[in-house]
Motif scaffolding. Structure first.
Motif: not given
Length: 390
Positions: A99-102, A157-164
């Protein structure tokens, strides 16, 4: 972005609830002419909370719910009755959401574990009723505290995919084909650039019922860190990967050069990416004989590497073994998706006009007050010392 079911950026407006006002009520019953103050406290306003949900993979649901408004606390009443607390609003998001301030791009928080909750905006605390301010010299205080105000802000809201394991490579390096072979994922596969337009996730089964998560990141091109191609849109997903698997096709003009270009793009985007463990796989190796492999071997970077073919299955099991060893290089493998978050460059984020959010009109609840509340002192703020507190 508007036509895709995979949404990794949304802008929303959030507002917590304001605290309810304390009551200045006095006890009045038959045969008790001077019952004293019995004003109840106001209820606390509701929070706005960010919660990670392992069953979500996209922020698509928030495109149609861009105003998150928590409930206001209700005012206190007589007989020391406290007001009802405002409803807390919970924003369900995929694991790996930041989450970031827009307005400023300031980093606020992130959630990486299923069920993890972070208070994005705190609700206002309810004001205390006049019962709290009774003293030997003031038996009938005619004031109470106002509730604290709400908080509000526009949030990105920014999604950064979780992966090994994150697959890194140029378009057409065979990343999607490899993912489809080692997992049950079914990404789109074709022989033209940018077949993959969104990250794909697959669970790779390993020995003894072990498994790890692999992500196919859309192809990088030279200049991706400057926004060329799909660069800035997807480079951020690599930040969450524990191990980077570089995939370069065997028919590349210069394998070592392509590797350096990919490495440079990662470094330009975020130097921390160079600290991650790296493995190099030379794909489409069914086109090579042993003599060509030996010739290429001499010019490969000095990192763990392997020749593979997703079509024939050559060395696929050996690749899994190599990846598992690297994931466990520091002992028993533990997922670690923590990164140093930088503030967001607002100019680099593109939104459609329909993604813009406006501040809704105030929807204050109607509050019923006793007639004694007319003497309420608005200059008396929460936390001020009173005689009975000294």
């Amino acid at each position: 972005m508007a036509d895709s079911n995979f949404i990794d950026y949304v802008k929303i407006y959030c507002r917590s609830g304001k605290g309810g006002r304390g009551s200045t009520h006095f006890r009045r019953e038959k045969y008790i002419p001077k019952g004293g103050p019995d004003g109840g406290d106001g209820g606390d306003g509701g929070h706005v909370i960010l919660r990670a949900n392992r069953n979500l993979w996209t922020l698509l649901h928030l495109r149609y719910q861009r105003h998150i408004l928590a409930g206001h606390g209700e005012g206190g009443t007589g007989r020391l009755s406290s007001g009802k607390k405002g409803e807390t609003k919970i924003i369900e998001v995929p694991m790996g959401t930041v989450a970031y301030d827009a307005e400023t791009g300031e980093y606020l928080c992130d959630v990486t574990e299923d069920g993890q909750e972070v208070i994005l905006l705190k609700g206002g605390k309810g004001g205390r009723g006049n019962n709290h301010f009774k003293t030997p010299t003031n038996q009938a205080p005619r004031y109470a505290q106002p509730g604290e105000p709400y908080e509000e802000r526009r949030v990105i809201l920014e999604l950064k995919v979780l992966a090994d394991v994150g697959l890194v490579g140029f378009p057409n390096a065979g990343k999607s084909t490899l993912l489809s072979v080692v997992s049950a994922a079914k990404p789109k596969i074709a022989n033209y650039p940018f077949t993959t337009l969104e990250p794909k996730i697959g669970i790779v089964s390993y020995r003894d019922y072990k498994s790890f998560v692999m992500a196919d990141i859309p192809g990088i091109i030279e200049g991706a860190s400057e926004g060329k191609g799909l660069g800035l849109r997807f480079l951020r997903h690599i930040e969450r990967n524990s191990l980077l698997l570089f995939l370069i096709a065997a028919d590349a003009d210069d394998i070592h050069h392509e590797y350096r270009v990919l490495l440079n793009e990662l470094a330009q985007y975020n130097p921390e990416l160079l600290d991650k463990r790296r493995v190099l796989a030379i794909s489409k190796s069914d086109m090579l004989d042993e003599e060509l492999m030996e010739a290429l071997e001499a010019d490969l970077p000095e990192i763990p590497h392997i020749f593979i073919s997703s079509i024939t299955g050559y060395n696929i099991t050996a690749l899994k073994d190599l990846l598992w060893r690297e994931l466990n290089a520091d002992g028993e493998y533990q997922k670690s998706f923590n990164i140093t978050h930088r503030n967001l460059d607002i100019k680099s984020v593109e939104f459609d006009e329909e993604d813009e959010v406006v501040i809704p009109e105030d929807d204050d609840i109607e509050e019923d007050w006793d007639e004694e509340d007319d003497d309420f002192d608005p200059d008396f703020y929460y936390g001020e010392d009173t005689e009975d507190e000294k």
